[in-house]
Structure formats: structure tokens, C-alpha cells
Motif scaffolding. Structure first.
Motif, PDB file in Angstrom:
ATOM      1  N   LEU A   1     -14.079  70.630  16.510  1.00 46.67           N
ATOM      2  CA  LEU A   1     -14.520  69.492  17.315  1.00 46.67           C
ATOM      3  C   LEU A   1     -14.682  68.322  16.363  1.00 46.67           C
ATOM      4  O   LEU A   1     -15.451  68.391  15.413  1.00 46.67           O
ATOM      5  CB  LEU A   1     -15.845  69.813  18.010  1.00 46.67           C
ATOM      6  CG  LEU A   1     -16.564  68.675  18.731  1.00 46.67           C
ATOM      7  CD1 LEU A   1     -15.684  68.050  19.802  1.00 46.67           C
ATOM      8  CD2 LEU A   1     -17.874  69.178  19.338  1.00 46.67           C
ATOM      9  N   GLU A   2     -13.932  67.235  16.617  1.00 49.06           N
ATOM     10  CA  GLU A   2     -13.936  66.135  15.652  1.00 49.06           C
ATOM     11  C   GLU A   2     -13.652  64.807  16.340  1.00 49.06           C
ATOM     12  O   GLU A   2     -13.029  64.760  17.399  1.00 49.06           O
ATOM     13  CB  GLU A   2     -12.890  66.404  14.557  1.00 49.06           C
ATOM     14  CG  GLU A   2     -12.910  65.442  13.389  1.00 49.06           C
ATOM     15  CD  GLU A   2     -14.292  65.293  12.767  1.00 49.06           C
ATOM     16  OE1 GLU A   2     -15.016  64.360  13.190  1.00 49.06           O
ATOM     17  OE2 GLU A   2     -14.656  66.082  11.881  1.00 49.06           O
ATOM     18  N   MET A   3     -14.123  63.740  15.728  1.00 54.10           N
ATOM     19  CA  MET A   3     -13.776  62.399  16.188  1.00 54.10           C
ATOM     20  C   MET A   3     -12.272  62.197  16.056  1.00 54.10           C
ATOM     21  O   MET A   3     -11.617  62.824  15.216  1.00 54.10           O
ATOM     22  CB  MET A   3     -14.518  61.341  15.369  1.00 54.10           C
ATOM     23  CG  MET A   3     -16.027  61.509  15.330  1.00 54.10           C
ATOM     24  SD  MET A   3     -16.823  61.515  16.949  1.00 54.10           S
ATOM     25  CE  MET A   3     -16.588  59.795  17.440  1.00 54.10           C
ATOM     26  N   SER A   4     -11.726  61.325  16.886  1.00 54.77           N
ATOM     27  CA  SER A   4     -10.293  61.086  16.865  1.00 54.77           C
ATOM     28  C   SER A   4     -10.029  59.601  17.092  1.00 54.77           C
ATOM     29  O   SER A   4     -10.945  58.782  17.009  1.00 54.77           O
ATOM     30  CB  SER A   4      -9.609  61.955  17.929  1.00 54.77           C
ATOM     31  OG  SER A   4      -8.206  61.891  17.797  1.00 54.77           O
ATOM     32  N   GLN A   5      -8.783  59.276  17.387  1.00 55.46           N
ATOM     33  CA  GLN A   5      -8.381  57.889  17.583  1.00 55.46           C
ATOM     34  C   GLN A   5      -7.805  57.706  18.990  1.00 55.46           C
ATOM     35  O   GLN A   5      -6.801  58.319  19.334  1.00 55.46           O
ATOM     36  CB  GLN A   5      -7.323  57.491  16.554  1.00 55.46           C
ATOM     37  CG  GLN A   5      -7.718  57.742  15.115  1.00 55.46           C
ATOM     38  CD  GLN A   5      -8.974  56.995  14.724  1.00 55.46           C
ATOM     39  OE1 GLN A   5      -9.218  55.886  15.169  1.00 55.46           O
ATOM     40  NE2 GLN A   5      -9.801  57.617  13.885  1.00 55.46           N
ATOM     41  N   PRO A   6      -8.441  56.874  19.823  1.00 56.25           N
ATOM     42  CA  PRO A   6      -7.887  56.622  21.157  1.00 56.25           C
ATOM     43  C   PRO A   6      -6.474  56.042  21.058  1.00 56.25           C
ATOM     44  O   PRO A   6      -6.189  55.243  20.164  1.00 56.25           O
ATOM     45  CB  PRO A   6      -8.849  55.597  21.760  1.00 56.25           C
ATOM     46  CG  PRO A   6     -10.110  55.729  20.971  1.00 56.25           C
ATOM     47  CD  PRO A   6      -9.686  56.135  19.592  1.00 56.25           C
ATOM     48  N   THR A   7      -5.605  56.441  21.973  1.00 61.96           N
ATOM     49  CA  THR A   7      -4.232  55.931  21.975  1.00 61.96           C
ATOM     50  C   THR A   7      -4.023  54.831  23.006  1.00 61.96           C
ATOM     51  O   THR A   7      -3.151  53.988  22.841  1.00 61.96           O
ATOM     52  CB  THR A   7      -3.240  57.081  22.247  1.00 61.96           C
ATOM     53  OG1 THR A   7      -3.616  57.743  23.467  1.00 61.96           O
ATOM     54  CG2 THR A   7      -3.258  58.086  21.106  1.00 61.96           C
ATOM     55  N   ASN A   8      -4.828  54.834  24.066  1.00 61.51           N
ATOM     56  CA  ASN A   8      -4.749  53.783  25.066  1.00 61.51           C
ATOM     57  C   ASN A   8      -5.261  52.477  24.463  1.00 61.51           C
ATOM     58  O   ASN A   8      -6.348  52.427  23.883  1.00 61.51           O
ATOM     59  CB  ASN A   8      -5.585  54.168  26.295  1.00 61.51           C
ATOM     60  CG  ASN A   8      -5.564  53.111  27.366  1.00 61.51           C
ATOM     61  OD1 ASN A   8      -6.222  52.094  27.252  1.00 61.51           O
ATOM     62  ND2 ASN A   8      -4.808  53.362  28.426  1.00 61.51           N
ATOM     63  N   SER A   9      -4.497  51.393  24.592  1.00 60.54           N
ATOM     64  CA  SER A   9      -4.834  50.141  23.917  1.00 60.54           C
ATOM     65  C   SER A   9      -6.167  49.558  24.386  1.00 60.54           C
ATOM     66  O   SER A   9      -6.959  49.056  23.573  1.00 60.54           O
ATOM     67  CB  SER A   9      -3.715  49.115  24.111  1.00 60.54           C
ATOM     68  OG  SER A   9      -3.463  48.890  25.490  1.00 60.54           O
ATOM     69  N   LEU A  10      -6.452  49.639  25.678  1.00 60.60           N
ATOM     70  CA  LEU A  10      -7.711  49.101  26.191  1.00 60.60           C
ATOM     71  C   LEU A  10      -8.900  49.916  25.690  1.00 60.60           C
ATOM     72  O   LEU A  10      -9.921  49.355  25.273  1.00 60.60           O
ATOM     73  CB  LEU A  10      -7.697  49.080  27.718  1.00 60.60           C
ATOM     74  CG  LEU A  10      -6.750  48.073  28.370  1.00 60.60           C
ATOM     75  CD1 LEU A  10      -6.770  48.233  29.890  1.00 60.60           C
ATOM     76  CD2 LEU A  10      -7.138  46.649  27.983  1.00 60.60           C
ATOM     77  N   ILE A  11      -8.760  51.235  25.726  1.00 66.27           N
ATOM     78  CA  ILE A  11      -9.830  52.106  25.226  1.00 66.27           C
ATOM     79  C   ILE A  11     -10.032  51.889  23.732  1.00 66.27           C
ATOM     80  O   ILE A  11     -11.167  51.871  23.236  1.00 66.27           O
ATOM     81  CB  ILE A  11      -9.508  53.580  25.518  1.00 66.27           C
ATOM     82  CG1 ILE A  11      -9.394  53.817  27.032  1.00 66.27           C
ATOM     83  CG2 ILE A  11     -10.551  54.497  24.908  1.00 66.27           C
ATOM     84  CD1 ILE A  11     -10.674  53.552  27.789  1.00 66.27           C
ATOM     85  N   LYS A  12      -8.923  51.683  23.027  1.00 64.95           N
ATOM     86  CA  LYS A  12      -8.994  51.480  21.582  1.00 64.95           C
ATOM     87  C   LYS A  12      -9.797  50.226  21.240  1.00 64.95           C
ATOM     88  O   LYS A  12     -10.621  50.229  20.316  1.00 64.95           O
ATOM     89  CB  LYS A  12      -7.581  51.383  21.006  1.00 64.95           C
ATOM     90  CG  LYS A  12      -7.510  51.516  19.503  1.00 64.95           C
ATOM     91  CD  LYS A  12      -6.063  51.645  19.061  1.00 64.95           C
ATOM     92  CE  LYS A  12      -5.974  51.882  17.565  1.00 64.95           C
ATOM     93  NZ  LYS A  12      -4.570  52.077  17.127  1.00 64.95           N
ATOM     94  N   VAL A  13      -9.589  49.150  21.998  1.00 68.13           N
ATOM     95  CA  VAL A  13     -10.329  47.909  21.776  1.00 68.13           C
ATOM     96  C   VAL A  13     -11.821  48.125  22.047  1.00 68.13           C
ATOM     97  O   VAL A  13     -12.683  47.717  21.263  1.00 68.13           O
ATOM     98  CB  VAL A  13      -9.778  46.779  22.668  1.00 68.13           C
ATOM     99  CG1 VAL A  13     -10.706  45.569  22.622  1.00 68.13           C
ATOM    100  CG2 VAL A  13      -8.389  46.380  22.204  1.00 68.13           C
ATOM    101  N   GLY A  14     -12.118  48.780  23.159  1.00 68.93           N
ATOM    102  CA  GLY A  14     -13.516  49.046  23.501  1.00 68.93           C
ATOM    103  C   GLY A  14     -14.195  49.956  22.493  1.00 68.93           C
ATOM    104  O   GLY A  14     -15.361  49.732  22.130  1.00 68.93           O
ATOM    105  N   TRP A  15     -13.475  50.974  22.030  1.00 66.13           N
ATOM    106  CA  TRP A  15     -14.020  51.896  21.044  1.00 66.13           C
ATOM    107  C   TRP A  15     -14.302  51.185  19.730  1.00 66.13           C
ATOM    108  O   TRP A  15     -15.325  51.414  19.081  1.00 66.13           O
ATOM    109  CB  TRP A  15     -13.031  53.044  20.854  1.00 66.13           C
ATOM    110  CG  TRP A  15     -13.554  54.249  20.129  1.00 66.13           C
ATOM    111  CD1 TRP A  15     -13.016  54.826  19.022  1.00 66.13           C
ATOM    112  CD2 TRP A  15     -14.691  55.058  20.471  1.00 66.13           C
ATOM    113  NE1 TRP A  15     -13.739  55.939  18.648  1.00 66.13           N
ATOM    114  CE2 TRP A  15     -14.774  56.102  19.517  1.00 66.13           C
ATOM    115  CE3 TRP A  15     -15.635  54.997  21.482  1.00 66.13           C
ATOM    116  CZ2 TRP A  15     -15.769  57.063  19.546  1.00 66.13           C
ATOM    117  CZ3 TRP A  15     -16.635  55.962  21.517  1.00 66.13           C
ATOM    118  CH2 TRP A  15     -16.693  56.978  20.564  1.00 66.13           C
ATOM    119  N   GLY A  16     -13.395  50.269  19.339  1.00 65.64           N
ATOM    120  CA  GLY A  16     -13.607  49.505  18.118  1.00 65.64           C
ATOM    121  C   GLY A  16     -14.833  48.612  18.202  1.00 65.64           C
ATOM    122  O   GLY A  16     -15.613  48.512  17.258  1.00 65.64           O
ATOM    123  N   ALA A  17     -15.024  47.992  19.361  1.00 65.86           N
ATOM    124  CA  ALA A  17     -16.191  47.133  19.559  1.00 65.86           C
ATOM    125  C   ALA A  17     -17.480  47.946  19.521  1.00 65.86           C
ATOM    126  O   ALA A  17     -18.494  47.517  18.947  1.00 65.86           O
ATOM    127  CB  ALA A  17     -16.062  46.397  20.891  1.00 65.86           C
TER     128      ALA A  17
END
Length: 232
Positions: A151-167
Motif C-alpha cells: 500500500l503506497e502513495m502514487s501519482q494521479p494520471t487524470n489531469s484535473l485530479i493531478k492539479v487538485g492533488w498538487g494543490a
């Protein structure tokens, strides 16, 4: 958790996780937006449990995943290993009434355990710190046919989710401060989460370590992932 190559030395790593330990459980709930318990349940649901088997939780931290394993294996034996004594002290308090759980101090990159001695090995939120060496050690201590669950953190692939996750990650260290954490420590944890590989890349790393039947499922739109593999 265990030591990592992102900080200068072993002492720094140990000191950081000692500072984090008192608020670790609370802040993990913040990191996962309250879903970490569900994530652990999904990890366990993907493993096959048989009576009397031996399981190992690497980078066991404050013990939640190791305790969940022990509760699933009342006739088996579970070992939790962690590098940080403060984390283990909290885990020991939680596990006082669990006779089939053993907690030991040890390094995920040089496990103080015998070859081919476990049927199941899990690691939750620790692999990003020790990935390559820990995977080879996990492979070593698993029996042939043994199961790996990550179980580990990962990187969202959806561009909108990626922006929100970064924020969200930009704000996270300061949310952690409000909850009693240290901003610099959680800036580091933010960095390791954001810089870790994607779920696809981790699947390839697990396969490269020798595991077969490697598969994964994404969590929270790709913010985390559960990986499985088998040692043949």
C-alpha cells in the motif's frame, strides 16, 4: 517507516520519525483524507489467509497494518519490523493484548530475518523510502508461493485530479502544523510522496525484483495504489 536516502544520514531520519511519531496516526488520516482504514481493508482483502501461516509487516510504523494482519490470523504469527523506536513504542502499546504479534526493531533494507520464513509480507506507506533494497529483502524472506501486498502513495494520471492533488500537497504541511506536526518534517514527507513512481512503474519494479502475477488497483483517483505479487 524506515530510513531513506533522501536525508543526510541515519540519525536525521531517526530524529524526524521520532518527532512525527506522536501525531503519526492523526496525520495519516489527514494525508489519506480519512480513507486509510478502508485502504488497509482493501489490501487485506486481496491476500489469501490460511490457518497457521506467518506474516510480516515491513516498516510497520505505529502498528495498524500489523495489528490488522494479526487479527486476521488468530492461529498464525505476525511480525512487525520498523526502524524507529518511537514508532515501535506506540505500536507496542496498541498491541499489548495481541499475543500472536511480535514487534522488532530492524532495517527494511537489511531485514534481521531468515530466508524464506514468511507466507505473506506487507508494507504500507514505507516502500517509497526504501524501494529497491526493500523489495529484494522482502523477496528473500518470503517462502516460494508467498504473497506480497504493498500500500503506497502514487501519482494521479487524470489531469484535473493531478492539479487538485498538487494543490492539496502544497497545503498539507501547514495543515499538519495545525494538527501538531512540524512543517519541515511534513514538507519532506510531501516531497517523497510527490516524487515517488507511478503505479505502473512500481508494478515494473516489483516484477523486476522477481515477483510474478504482479497486479495493482488505484485508490482515490490514483493518489495511492495497492500492489500484489507472488514469489514463485
Amino acid at each position: 517507516m524506515t530510513k531513506t536516502n533522501h536525508l543526510k544520514n541515519e540519525s536525521e531520519v531517526n530524529e524526524m520519525f521520532t518527532r512525527v511519531a506522536p501525531n503519526y496516526d492523526k496525520l495519516n488520516n489527514i494525508i489519506s483524507l480519512g480513507t486509510q482504514k478502508l485502504w488497509r481493508k482493501k489490501l487485506l482483502a486481496g491476500l489469501e489467509f490460511k490457518p497457521g501461516i506467518k506474516a510480516l509487516d515491513v516498516c510497520c510504523g505505529t502498528g495498524d497494518l500489523a495489528i490488522a494482519l494479526a487479527n486476521r490470523l488468530p492461529q498464525g504469527r505476525v511480525t512487525g519490523v520498523d526502524f524507529n523506536a518511537a514508532m515501535l513504542k506506540i505500536a507496542e502499546k496498541k498491541a499489548k493484548a495481541i499475543p500472536n504479534l511480535i514487534l522488532i526493531n530492524g532495517d527494511a533494507m537489511a531485514l534481521p530475518l531468515e530466508d524464506e520464513s514468511f507466507d505473506i509480507v506487507t508494507i504500507g506507506f514505507g516502500l517509497r523510502n526504501v524501494a529497491d533494497k526493500a523489495l529484494s529483502e522482502i523477496y528473500r524472506v518470503l517462502k516460494p508461493g508467498g504473497q506480497l501486498g504493498v500500500l503506497e502513495m502514487s501519482q494521479p494520471t487524470n489531469s484535473l485530479i493531478k492539479v487538485g492533488w498538487g494543490a492539496y500537497f502544497k497545503a498539507f504541511p501547514y495543515l499538519a502544523k495545525l494538527a501538531g506536526g512540524h512543517v519541515k518534517d511534513y514538507q519532506y514527507l510531501k516531497k517523497t510522496s510527490q516524487q515517488f513512481v507511478s503505479a505502473d512503474q512500481l508494478a515494473r519494479m516489483i516484477a523486476d525484483a522477481g515477483f510474478k502475477a504482479v497486479n495493482y488497483s488505484s485508490l482515490n483517483f490514483g493518489a495511492a495504489a495497492i500492489h500484489f505479487g507472488i514469489k514463485e
